[in-house]
Design a protein around this motif. Structure first.
Motif, PDB file in Angstrom:
ATOM      1  N   THR A 108     -10.792  -3.278   7.972  1.00 12.00           N
ATOM      2  CA  THR A 108     -11.885  -2.484   8.519  1.00 12.00           C
ATOM      3  C   THR A 108     -13.038  -3.440   8.831  1.00 12.00           C
ATOM      4  OG1 THR A 108     -12.953  -2.022   6.391  1.00 12.00           O
ATOM      5  CG2 THR A 108     -11.150  -0.559   7.058  1.00 12.00           C
ATOM      6  N   SER A 109     -14.124  -2.897   9.338  1.00 12.33           N
ATOM      7  CA  SER A 109     -15.270  -3.751   9.662  1.00 12.33           C
ATOM      8  C   SER A 109     -15.986  -4.262   8.429  1.00 12.33           C
ATOM      9  CB  SER A 109     -16.256  -2.976  10.540  1.00 12.33           C
ATOM     10  OG  SER A 109     -16.723  -1.825   9.862  1.00 12.33           O
ATOM     11  N   THR A 110     -15.671  -3.725   7.270  1.00 11.02           N
ATOM     12  CA  THR A 110     -16.353  -4.127   6.036  1.00 11.02           C
ATOM     13  C   THR A 110     -15.424  -4.671   4.966  1.00 11.02           C
ATOM     14  OG1 THR A 110     -16.214  -1.859   5.186  1.00 11.02           O
ATOM     15  CG2 THR A 110     -18.209  -2.462   6.402  1.00 11.02           C
ATOM     16  N   ASP A 111     -14.118  -4.577   5.137  1.00 10.31           N
ATOM     17  CA  ASP A 111     -13.214  -4.954   4.055  1.00 10.31           C
ATOM     18  C   ASP A 111     -11.838  -5.288   4.623  1.00 10.31           C
ATOM     19  OD1 ASP A 111     -12.334  -5.513   1.553  1.00 10.31           O
ATOM     20  OD2 ASP A 111     -12.444  -3.472   0.771  1.00 10.31           O
ATOM     21  N   VAL A 112     -11.083  -6.088   3.878  1.00  3.23           N
ATOM     22  CA  VAL A 112      -9.682  -6.372   4.165  1.00  3.23           C
ATOM     23  C   VAL A 112      -8.898  -6.067   2.894  1.00  3.23           C
ATOM     24  CG1 VAL A 112      -7.968  -8.123   4.760  1.00  3.23           C
ATOM     25  CG2 VAL A 112     -10.189  -8.138   5.887  1.00  3.23           C
ATOM     26  N   LYS A 113      -7.897  -5.225   2.996  1.00  6.08           N
ATOM     27  CA  LYS A 113      -7.093  -4.826   1.856  1.00  6.08           C
ATOM     28  C   LYS A 113      -5.636  -5.188   2.123  1.00  6.08           C
ATOM     29  CE  LYS A 113     -10.092  -0.876   0.726  1.00  6.08           C
ATOM     30  NZ  LYS A 113     -10.616  -1.412  -0.542  1.00  6.08           N
ATOM     31  N   ALA A 114      -4.925  -5.489   1.047  1.00  5.67           N
ATOM     32  CA  ALA A 114      -3.497  -5.786   1.128  1.00  5.67           C
ATOM     33  C   ALA A 114      -2.775  -5.012   0.033  1.00  5.67           C
ATOM     34  CB  ALA A 114      -3.238  -7.287   0.996  1.00  5.67           C
ATOM     35  N   PHE A 115      -1.565  -4.551   0.342  1.00  8.49           N
ATOM     36  CA  PHE A 115      -0.782  -3.747  -0.593  1.00  8.49           C
ATOM     37  C   PHE A 115       0.645  -4.284  -0.646  1.00  8.49           C
ATOM     38  CE2 PHE A 115      -3.987  -1.066   1.378  1.00  8.49           C
ATOM     39  CZ  PHE A 115      -4.625  -0.495   0.291  1.00  8.49           C
ATOM     40  N   TYR A 116       1.187  -4.245  -1.855  1.00  8.74           N
ATOM     41  CA  TYR A 116       2.596  -4.571  -2.042  1.00  8.74           C
ATOM     42  C   TYR A 116       3.380  -3.267  -2.091  1.00  8.74           C
ATOM     43  CZ  TYR A 116       6.918  -5.909  -4.423  1.00  8.74           C
ATOM     44  OH  TYR A 116       8.229  -6.074  -4.764  1.00  8.74           O
ATOM     45  N   LEU A 117       4.305  -3.100  -1.154  1.00  7.32           N
ATOM     46  CA  LEU A 117       5.120  -1.887  -1.065  1.00  7.32           C
ATOM     47  C   LEU A 117       6.451  -2.158  -1.763  1.00  7.32           C
ATOM     48  CD1 LEU A 117       4.447  -0.976   2.680  1.00  7.32           C
ATOM     49  CD2 LEU A 117       3.119  -0.347   0.666  1.00  7.32           C
ATOM     50  N   LYS A 118       6.593  -1.635  -2.944  1.00  6.59           N
ATOM     51  CA  LYS A 118       7.792  -1.867  -3.747  1.00  6.59           C
ATOM     52  C   LYS A 118       8.818  -0.792  -3.429  1.00  6.59           C
ATOM     53  CE  LYS A 118       9.207  -2.806  -8.516  1.00  6.59           C
ATOM     54  NZ  LYS A 118       8.765  -2.850  -9.930  1.00  6.59           N
ATOM     55  N   HIS A 119       9.945  -1.216  -2.856  1.00 12.86           N
ATOM     56  CA  HIS A 119      10.970  -0.245  -2.458  1.00 12.86           C
ATOM     57  C   HIS A 119      12.294  -0.959  -2.306  1.00 12.86           C
ATOM     58  CE1 HIS A 119      11.176  -1.735   1.716  1.00 12.86           C
ATOM     59  NE2 HIS A 119       9.880  -1.952   1.578  1.00 12.86           N
ATOM     60  N   SER A 120      13.345  -0.175  -2.271  1.00  8.92           N
ATOM     61  CA  SER A 120      14.691  -0.679  -2.004  1.00  8.92           C
ATOM     62  C   SER A 120      15.462   0.431  -1.307  1.00  8.92           C
ATOM     63  CB  SER A 120      15.388  -1.092  -3.312  1.00  8.92           C
ATOM     64  OG  SER A 120      16.713  -1.520  -3.032  1.00  8.92           O
ATOM     65  N   ASN A 121      15.552   0.318   0.018  1.00  7.97           N
ATOM     66  CA  ASN A 121      16.201   1.335   0.848  1.00  7.97           C
ATOM     67  C   ASN A 121      15.680   2.725   0.506  1.00  7.97           C
ATOM     68  OD1 ASN A 121      17.870   2.388   2.810  1.00  7.97           O
ATOM     69  ND2 ASN A 121      19.662   2.488   1.463  1.00  7.97           N
ATOM     70  N   PRO A 122      14.394   2.977   0.669  1.00  7.76           N
ATOM     71  CA  PRO A 122      13.820   4.267   0.266  1.00  7.76           C
ATOM     72  C   PRO A 122      14.293   5.400   1.174  1.00  7.76           C
ATOM     73  CG  PRO A 122      12.209   2.994   1.484  1.00  7.76           C
ATOM     74  CD  PRO A 122      13.404   2.107   1.314  1.00  7.76           C
ATOM     75  N   SER A 123      14.471   6.557   0.566  1.00  6.14           N
ATOM     76  CA  SER A 123      14.848   7.758   1.318  1.00  6.14           C
ATOM     77  C   SER A 123      13.907   8.916   1.067  1.00  6.14           C
ATOM     78  CB  SER A 123      16.278   8.174   0.957  1.00  6.14           C
ATOM     79  OG  SER A 123      16.382   8.442  -0.437  1.00  6.14           O
ATOM     80  N   LYS A 124      13.018   8.780   0.089  1.00  2.00           N
ATOM     81  CA  LYS A 124      12.039   9.810  -0.208  1.00  2.00           C
ATOM     82  C   LYS A 124      10.756   9.143  -0.689  1.00  2.00           C
ATOM     83  CE  LYS A 124      14.047  10.683  -4.814  1.00  2.00           C
ATOM     84  NZ  LYS A 124      15.160   9.731  -4.682  1.00  2.00           N
ATOM     85  N   PRO A 125       9.613   9.838  -0.671  1.00  6.65           N
ATOM     86  CA  PRO A 125       8.341   9.199  -1.025  1.00  6.65           C
ATOM     87  C   PRO A 125       8.321   8.549  -2.397  1.00  6.65           C
ATOM     88  CG  PRO A 125       7.943  11.299   0.059  1.00  6.65           C
ATOM     89  CD  PRO A 125       9.425  11.206  -0.154  1.00  6.65           C
ATOM     90  N   SER A 126       9.029   9.107  -3.355  1.00 10.99           N
ATOM     91  CA  SER A 126       9.004   8.540  -4.705  1.00 10.99           C
ATOM     92  C   SER A 126       9.736   7.209  -4.788  1.00 10.99           C
ATOM     93  CB  SER A 126       9.626   9.535  -5.698  1.00 10.99           C
ATOM     94  OG  SER A 126      10.971   9.826  -5.337  1.00 10.99           O
ATOM     95  N   ASP A 127      10.517   6.853  -3.762  1.00 12.26           N
ATOM     96  CA  ASP A 127      11.237   5.592  -3.779  1.00 12.26           C
ATOM     97  C   ASP A 127      10.357   4.403  -3.406  1.00 12.26           C
ATOM     98  OD1 ASP A 127      13.478   6.997  -4.448  1.00 12.26           O
ATOM     99  OD2 ASP A 127      14.286   7.074  -2.404  1.00 12.26           O
ATOM    100  N   MET A 128       9.148   4.656  -2.963  1.00 17.31           N
ATOM    101  CA  MET A 128       8.241   3.579  -2.579  1.00 17.31           C
ATOM    102  C   MET A 128       6.973   3.648  -3.416  1.00 17.31           C
ATOM    103  SD  MET A 128       6.506   2.715   1.151  1.00 17.31           S
ATOM    104  CE  MET A 128       8.026   2.063   1.832  1.00 17.31           C
ATOM    105  N   LYS A 129       6.614   2.534  -4.020  1.00 15.75           N
ATOM    106  CA  LYS A 129       5.389   2.433  -4.796  1.00 15.75           C
ATOM    107  C   LYS A 129       4.412   1.509  -4.083  1.00 15.75           C
ATOM    108  CE  LYS A 129       7.582   3.246  -9.287  1.00 15.75           C
ATOM    109  NZ  LYS A 129       7.798   2.716 -10.667  1.00 15.75           N
ATOM    110  N   VAL A 130       3.156   1.902  -4.057  1.00 22.64           N
ATOM    111  CA  VAL A 130       2.106   1.142  -3.386  1.00 22.64           C
ATOM    112  C   VAL A 130       1.233   0.490  -4.446  1.00 22.64           C
ATOM    113  CG1 VAL A 130       0.204   1.212  -1.741  1.00 22.64           C
ATOM    114  CG2 VAL A 130       2.164   2.741  -1.445  1.00 22.64           C
ATOM    115  N   LEU A 131       1.231  -0.847  -4.467  1.00 15.28           N
ATOM    116  CA  LEU A 131       0.461  -1.593  -5.453  1.00 15.28           C
ATOM    117  C   LEU A 131      -0.561  -2.465  -4.733  1.00 15.28           C
ATOM    118  CD1 LEU A 131       3.419  -2.767  -7.723  1.00 15.28           C
ATOM    119  CD2 LEU A 131       1.987  -0.737  -8.010  1.00 15.28           C
ATOM    120  N   PRO A 132      -1.824  -2.449  -5.160  1.00 14.45           N
ATOM    121  CA  PRO A 132      -2.842  -3.277  -4.495  1.00 14.45           C
ATOM    122  C   PRO A 132      -2.637  -4.752  -4.801  1.00 14.45           C
ATOM    123  CG  PRO A 132      -3.794  -2.169  -6.395  1.00 14.45           C
ATOM    124  CD  PRO A 132      -2.399  -1.637  -6.248  1.00 14.45           C
TER     125      PRO A 132
END
Length: 997
Positions: free
Chosen positions: A520-544
């Motif tokens: 954004t104009s005020t910040d830069v964020k990065a996330f680690y998307l932990k997944h393995s062949n996800p098929s539903k929302p619970s299969d992916m975890k979002v970690l900063p």
């Protein structure tokens, strides 16, 4: 081969898996569909999607920096600012009709742009050392400043060079509803708004020039006047490059009076449209009320008070107002009395615009109509309606005009989010043009290895997954796909809300889908998307992820992750470029990713005229708008609005010999002078060593040899070819410009590729060169490059040379044979044959029925519409060129020569129908390979973006193993459409006899 009709799901018996024609289309309403084009054993699969969300934002304000230009320099500096309801400000360059969206300055949560005002300082002529020698005087163009309001008590100035707010000021008053800049004294207007004598004007100009040479630009605009919701006029001073509240000029004694619209009649007289059925003229010197003009009461059954939504002042001093009764009223500028009242609209008049000479007035209303008024001859200066059309799907809320030696247009906008360009002087003789409501830079990326699609808008990031490719999905369904099968194939895995008030400026996802970077104009964020062949929302975890403070707390305009997922490039405000290495944490099994300290790189110093740097738009044209990594992630390229390209290569900084180090340091010292803000970035270079890397980025030695692009770039992309390591091997960097120069470079060599040398822009097919919409992106398929824009998809084969401009088969030659004139577009080069910057000129018989190809279900064949038959080379139609290209490739050459069709269905019209079907292609008749040199379609529109879903190397191996053409992989891509009819617009006014769609 015969044509095969488009199959709509629910009628599976009409489509057979044994089909071997040139395309297949499967539609599923508003969700998704698949298109497959088979050509020379090469398959292209397109997942046609409309489920990716991107709601366009309404347009609330429009403003040109130079509404009327007198020189070519002023025309080149003119920009259009578009203010939207989400707080974004878009900067457009007219470019003689090309209309390029250069940058987007992002807003934030609960922000809106409801008024825009440009302030341009006067030009300054520098005295020459020897005036008698005949040398031209050097002119420093006046600095352009942009201000905005948003129905708050604050005024904001924008920094065009950094793309973010520069300063904000507010005063002790209510919310601001309108804003205007006090004109300079050089306007030379007398009392009552009428022009003073020529002698007085000349004397005033001479005195101002003398004072300017001695004491500086004293004739600059120094004050803004704001009308507020509580009936006050507030003065803001902008002198000496500042912005601050000065004082209240006046305040209406009536509590319910609101200042709705404002315009200056002269430097000392300001006219305000109010919410109590009045217009008021105030003296800027003392705040006295000069005259109160009354409109009376509304129609029977209407509101008690009339709201004056818009007010304009003509050059002769007369005043024009538009109000909530649908009337356009003309007032005498001397006596402030009503001269004429015209019932122009059925509902409120929301916007007004006038020509520079005051001979034409355009009004836009809540009834969606745009009305042109002109003075009637022989009627003592009375006005009349001469043109009325509905160009918008909703209210016409804002208007702005621009006139130069080559252009004369009016741009309008409203809740339907699409700017509409109308010819001003040529209205009724030229067509209008609707600009796209979608951004020039697609807010869309893919993670091909994980089959993920990432899109963003405002403060949201959406991550989708398409589980199966077309072949697997089709085989699993045994040829009987249903809408349920298509719906199950896609899944929304995550919706990420970015904290903070600013909208997302850029985002990027790694090819494996593990890392997500958001700026954004005020910040830069990065996330680690932990997944393995996800098929539903619970299969992916979002970690900063932890982002270095030098990057995180500053914000950025562009972010991009390299193809190997090892590097993140960040382009910050002021065009500072930083690269961060993406490494793994201490526990390799956890898969955690970390970011190293940034390494700063700088661009080469360019020779830019000093008068343009200190004036005009400053260094705005050096704004970086494109970033691209090579396929092996060992080269980085950036391009700016001026057309300069810079490249860097990744080298081993530990084992490099001494000579290489000296060359690299020499390049760094040369470029350091161009951007001193990055000099201290070298201290952070060693951050890469923390994650085990000994590599750094150095400027490519031949980067200075790359030529400047002839016009601003719209696309910058590396091909998928990786150099083999020998001396003759090099990367291929493709740039597409606003003037449709398609240029391929070899960046290591620093030269144009042989294809670009042999195929200049004059050799491009007229279909491509006449396209008014600009390119947005490209996809690579071996030597083929697929170029797409908001309304088109082109293919060029860079392994084949294009035909000569007048060679057989070109549209211009066929049009000449048919006795027609080839249409010309107005963009990029000098007005396009007399066009004024909007659409092309209307032709006699333009409203006649167009040619239609008909499919007869009983005979199972396509027939030519003989009643409205047109020459095979007729241009300007928006027919589906894709559907005309379904003949078998083995018979392409004979078909192109006009031979009647073999195949199951045959052609009822013989050679004429064959020529009609082939008018969108050029074949390689010399080699007999049957490969197309170029191809295009207008089937998909409006296109938000196209992203690949296959990995180039793996796709090529699969293609070679399957016996397909060597070196050309199949392409699987996602094409996202966002038609306006799928968008929920606010309720709009509809007349009693108008049916809602």
């Amino acid at each position: 081969m015969p044509r095969t009709p488009t199959k709509f799901l629910g009628a599976p018996n009409n489509f057979s898996p044994a089909f071997t024609g040139s395309y297949k289309t499967l539609c599923s309403g508003d969700s998704s569909s698949w298109f497959v084009w088979v050509h020379s054993s090469i398959t292209m699969d397109i997942h046609r999607c409309r489920f990716v969300a991107f709601p366009p934002c309404p347009i609330n304000a429009l403003a040109f920096s130079h509404p009327h230009t007198r020189t070519n320099l002023q025309s080149s500096l003119c920009r259009l600012a578009v203010g939207r309801a989400n707080g974004d400000v878009e900067i457009w360059n007219p470019l003689n009709g090309a209309w390029h969206q250069e940058t987007v300055m992002c807003g934030g949560q609960d922000r809106s742009i409801d008024g825009l005002v440009w302030v341009v300082e006067p030009d300054e002529e520098l005295p020459t050392a020897n005036p008698d020698a005949g040398h031209e005087k050097s002119v420093i163009p006046g600095r352009s400043r942009l201000f905005s309001i948003g129905y708050t008590s604050a005024v904001t100035e924008w920094d065009l060079e950094k793309g973010q707010p520069l300063r904000t000021a507010s005063g002790q008053h209510g919310d601001i509803w309108c804003l205007a800049a006090q004109p300079p004294a050089s306007a030379a207007l007398g009392k009552g708004g009428h022009k003073a004598s020529a002698a007085a004007a000349a004397a005033a100009a001479a005195a101002a020039q003398q004072q300017h040479l001695q004491h500086g630009p004293a004739d600059a605009v120094t004050r803004l006047v704001a009308g507020t919701i509580d009936g006050a006029l507030a003065i803001y001073t902008i002198a000496d490059s500042e912005l601050r509240f000065q004082r209240l000029l006046t305040k209406s004694p009536a509590r319910k009076t609101q200042m709705v619209s404002i315009a200056f009649q002269s430097r000392d007289v300001v006219v305000v449209g109010c919410s109590d059925s009045t217009l008021r003229a105030y003296d800027m010197r003392n705040g006295n009320l000069l005259r109160k003009m009354t409109l009376g009461s509304d129609h029977a059954g209407g509101s008690k008070e009339i709201i004056v939504w818009s007010v304009k002042c003509l050059p002769n001093g007369d005043i024009v107002s538009g109000d909530s009764t649908g009337h356009v009223t003309v007032w005498d500028g001397k006596t402030y009395t009503q001269m004429q009242r015209i019932q122009s609209h059925r509902q409120d008049v929301l916007s007004l615009s006038a020509s520079a000479d005051g001979s034409a007035i355009l009004s836009g209303g809540m009834d969606r109509r745009t009305v042109l008024h002109k003075r009637m001859a022989g009627t003592a200066g009375r006005w009349g309606k001469v043109w009325s059309r509905k160009y918008h799907d909703h209210d016409v809320k804002a208007m702005a005009s621009f006139e130069s030696s080559k252009m004369s247009v009016v741009v309008s906008g409203g809740p339907d989010a699409s700017p509409v360009v109308l010819p001003l002087k040529e209205l009724g003789r030229e067509n209008h043009r609707t600009l796209p409501n979608l951004p020039q830079q697609p807010p869309l990326q893919s993670a091909a290895k994980a089959r993920l699609i990432m899109s963003w808008w405002n403060q949201q990031v959406h991550i989708w997954k398409l589980r199966q490719p077309f072949d697997s999905l089709y085989d699993n369904a045994n040829g009987n796909m249903t809408g349920e099968d298509l719906d199950k194939n896609r899944k929304l895995l995550k919706t990420i809300l970015i904290k903070g008030e600013s909208n997302i400026a850029s985002a990027s996802i790694s090819p494996d889908g593990d890392v997500l970077a958001v700026a954004t104009s005020t910040d830069v964020k990065a996330f680690y998307l932990k997944h393995s062949n996800p098929s539903k929302p619970s299969d992916m975890k979002v970690l900063p992820m932890v982002v270095p403070s030098a990057i995180a707390g500053v914000g950025a305009r562009l972010v991009q992750i390299s193809p190997d997922g090892a590097w993140l490039v960040v382009v910050q405000a002021g065009n500072k470029i930083s690269l961060l290495r993406l490494g793994h944490g201490g526990n390799a099994g956890s898969g955690e990713r970390i970011l190293s300290r940034p390494q700063a790189v700088t661009r080469m110093k360019r020779k830019t005229p000093k008068n343009l740097v200190v004036g005009g738009l400053g260094t705005y044209d050096r704004t970086i708008v494109h970033v691209s990594f090579a396929p092996d992630s060992r080269m980085l390229a950036v391009a700016d609005l001026a057309g300069y390209i810079d490249t860097w290569v990744l080298r081993n900084a530990v084992n490099e010999d001494k000579e290489g180090r000296e060359d690299a340091s020499g390049s760094a010292s040369e470029e350091s002078s161009s951007d001193s803000e990055d000099d201290d970035g070298g201290d952070d270079d060693g951050g890469a060593d923390e994650v085990g890397s000994r590599e750094k980025w150095f400027h490519t030695p031949a980067s200075t040899l790359l030529p400047k692009l002839p016009s601003p770039p719209t696309v910058l992309s590396f091909s998928n070819d990786i150099p083999s390591g020998n001396a003759s091997s090099d990367y291929t960097l493709l740039a597409v410009t606003t003037s449709w120069h398609i240029l391929a470079f070899h960046p290591v060599e620093g030269a144009l590729a042989p294809w670009s040398r042999r195929n200049p822009v004059a050799r491009l097919p007229n279909t491509i060169r006449d396209t008014r919409d600009l390119a947005k992106g490209v996809l690579w398929q071996g030597a083929r490059v697929w170029v797409y824009g908001v309304s088109f998809l082109f293919m060029l084969d860079l392994s084949q040379d294009l035909s000569e401009p007048n060679a057989g088969g070109s549209s211009s030659a066929l049009a000449a044979q048919a006795g027609q004139k080839r249409k010309r577009r107005g963009g990029g080069g000098g007005g396009g044959g007399g066009e004024s910057g909007a659409g092309n000129r209307m032709t006699i018989g333009a409203i006649a029925p167009a040619q239609v190809d008909r499919f007869t279900s009983d005979k199972k064949e396509w027939q030519l519409d003989v009643e409205n038959a047109a020459p095979p080379s007729s241009e300007g139609s928006d027919t589906d060129m894709l559907d005309e290209d379904d003949e078998d490739e083995s018979g392409d050459e004979s078909n192109a020569e006009g031979e009647g069709g073999g195949g199951a269905g045959g052609r009822s019209a013989g050679g004429e129908l064959a020529a009609l079907r082939n008018r969108d292609t050029q074949m390689d008749g010399r080699s007999g390979s049957g490969r197309k040199r170029w191809w295009y379609t207008y089937k998909y529109r409006p296109i938000l973006g196209i992203v690949p879903l296959n990995i180039p190397g793996e796709a090529l191996d699969k293609a070679n193993a399957g016996g397909q053409e060597a070196g050309v992989p199949p392409v699987e891509a996602v094409l996202v459409e966002r038609p306006i009819w799928d968008v929920d617009l606010p309720e709009r006014y509809a007349t009693a006899d108008e049916a809602e769609r």
